[in-house]
Scaffold this active site. Structure first.
Site, PDB file in Angstrom:
ATOM      1  N   ASP A  68       8.186  -5.782  -0.066  1.00  0.00           N
ATOM      2  CA  ASP A  68       7.949  -6.118   1.335  1.00  0.00           C
ATOM      3  C   ASP A  68       8.474  -7.500   1.711  1.00  0.00           C
ATOM      4  O   ASP A  68       8.837  -8.306   0.838  1.00  0.00           O
ATOM      5  CB  ASP A  68       6.451  -6.012   1.664  1.00  0.00           C
ATOM      6  CG  ASP A  68       5.550  -6.477   0.525  1.00  0.00           C
ATOM      7  OD1 ASP A  68       6.001  -7.299  -0.293  1.00  0.00           O
ATOM      8  OD2 ASP A  68       4.409  -6.014   0.455  1.00  0.00           O
ATOM      9  N   ASN A 137      -8.220  -4.671   1.061  1.00  0.00           N
ATOM     10  CA  ASN A 137      -8.568  -3.434   1.776  1.00  0.00           C
ATOM     11  C   ASN A 137      -7.924  -2.201   1.123  1.00  0.00           C
ATOM     12  O   ASN A 137      -7.908  -1.129   1.694  1.00  0.00           O
ATOM     13  CB  ASN A 137      -8.124  -3.536   3.240  1.00  0.00           C
ATOM     14  CG  ASN A 137      -6.629  -3.817   3.368  1.00  0.00           C
ATOM     15  OD1 ASN A 137      -5.922  -3.858   2.358  1.00  0.00           O
ATOM     16  ND2 ASN A 137      -6.153  -3.989   4.578  1.00  0.00           N
ATOM     17  N   HIS A 139      -4.701  -1.994   0.249  1.00  0.00           N
ATOM     18  CA  HIS A 139      -3.279  -1.785   0.550  1.00  0.00           C
ATOM     19  C   HIS A 139      -2.435  -1.973  -0.705  1.00  0.00           C
ATOM     20  O   HIS A 139      -2.805  -2.698  -1.624  1.00  0.00           O
ATOM     21  CB  HIS A 139      -2.792  -2.676   1.710  1.00  0.00           C
ATOM     22  CG  HIS A 139      -2.570  -4.124   1.403  1.00  0.00           C
ATOM     23  ND1 HIS A 139      -2.681  -5.118   2.353  1.00  0.00           N
ATOM     24  CD2 HIS A 139      -2.207  -4.770   0.265  1.00  0.00           C
ATOM     25  CE1 HIS A 139      -2.397  -6.282   1.810  1.00  0.00           C
ATOM     26  NE2 HIS A 139      -2.122  -6.106   0.546  1.00  0.00           N
ATOM     27  N   GLU A 144      -1.131  -0.505   4.986  1.00  0.00           N
ATOM     28  CA  GLU A 144      -2.513  -0.798   5.326  1.00  0.00           C
ATOM     29  C   GLU A 144      -3.295   0.509   5.507  1.00  0.00           C
ATOM     30  O   GLU A 144      -2.687   1.573   5.688  1.00  0.00           O
ATOM     31  CB  GLU A 144      -2.540  -1.604   6.638  1.00  0.00           C
ATOM     32  CG  GLU A 144      -1.733  -2.909   6.597  1.00  0.00           C
ATOM     33  CD  GLU A 144      -2.399  -4.018   5.790  1.00  0.00           C
ATOM     34  OE1 GLU A 144      -3.221  -3.721   4.903  1.00  0.00           O
ATOM     35  OE2 GLU A 144      -2.080  -5.189   6.049  1.00  0.00           O
TER      36      GLU A 144
END
Ligand code: F6R
Length: 237
Positions: A68, A137, A139, A144
């Site tokens: 990313d 979370n 990810h 996400e």
């Protein structure tokens, strides 16, 4: 998942992960590595640099694709993932920078940049070994929590939990980019082998991802369906 290794320290986590990467690189010198940024991989990258310097681990033919990049940061920006990779790994090994790929967060046409990245991975013949961290979370990459698992590289808004978690790298939370380009779950799942590294602060989400329901609300839970995942968990942070 076929292996879960628990170690005491981040350094041990880096050493065990590096041993896996070393053996894969020695088996296939022109391997395609999927790489990650963040705090978790730093000890691994140090170890790989050491293996290059002390044990002649050769990266001259290795190709890399990063997961990313932040939208709006150029590769020189201190918090860009391109810069992170150069400083933490590429500048310390004999890799040809032309063989290192990170999405271009400055592309005018983000959709086109995402398509270029998917095409590139195809041209490289897919990812042999994918390194992953896990977000607070659940990810992986910047995939996400969502209603569905993503199936192509895309520009995505970052979740509040991610912005908060990554604010530690910036002077102020307001400077954290709100969007990033991320490799998708499908490409991650197509990697031949996956190495997930996580520290103690991720214990709860890691359990949920590996042993809870498989759901895009916990993106890393998709890994339960992969045949060759090694998880290395450090009890220390
Ligand atoms: C980074 C990435 C993220 C991180 C995750 C954990 O390229 O894709 O998914 O792996 O946010 O980050 P750290 O290791 O900083 O806790």
């Amino acid at each position: 998942m076929n292996e879960f290794v628990t170690v005491k320290t981040i350094d041990e986590m880096g050493m065990i992960a590096a041993a896996i990467f070393e053996s894969e690189i020695r088996k296939k010198p022109d391997i395609v590595l999927g790489l990650a940024t963040g705090s978790s991989p730093i000890s691994l990258y140090k170890e790989l640099a050491k293996l290059h310097q002390e044990d002649e681990l050769d990266f001259s033919k290795v190709r890399t694709v990063n997961l990313d990049e932040y939208v709006g940061l150029n590769g020189e920006h201190p918090q860009s993932y391109r810069r992170f990779m150069n400083e933490n790994l590429f500048d310390h090994i004999n890799i040809d920078k032309k063989n290192t790929h990170v999405p271009n967060g400055m592309a005018n046409d983000l959709a086109q940049e995402c398509k270029r990245y998917d095409d590139l991975i195809e041209e490289l013949g897919g990812i042999d070994v994918q390194l992953l961290g896990i977000g607070p979370n659940g990810h992986i990459g910047f995939n996400e929590p969502s209603d569905e698992f993503s199936n192509c590289t895309q520009a995505v808004p970052l979740a509040k939990a991610t912005i908060d978690a990554n604010a530690r790298f910036f002077e102020d939370e307001s400077e954290v980019p709100r969007e990033a380009i991320t490799l998708d779950i499908k490409h991650i799942m197509h990697a031949r082998k996956i190495v997930l590294i996580a520290t103690a602060n991720k214990e709860e989400i890691l359990k949920k991802a590996l042993f809870g329901n498989i759901t895009p609300r916990v993106p890393a839970s998709a890994l339960q369906l992969h045949r060759e995942v090694t998880v290395i968990f450090s009890e220390g942070e």
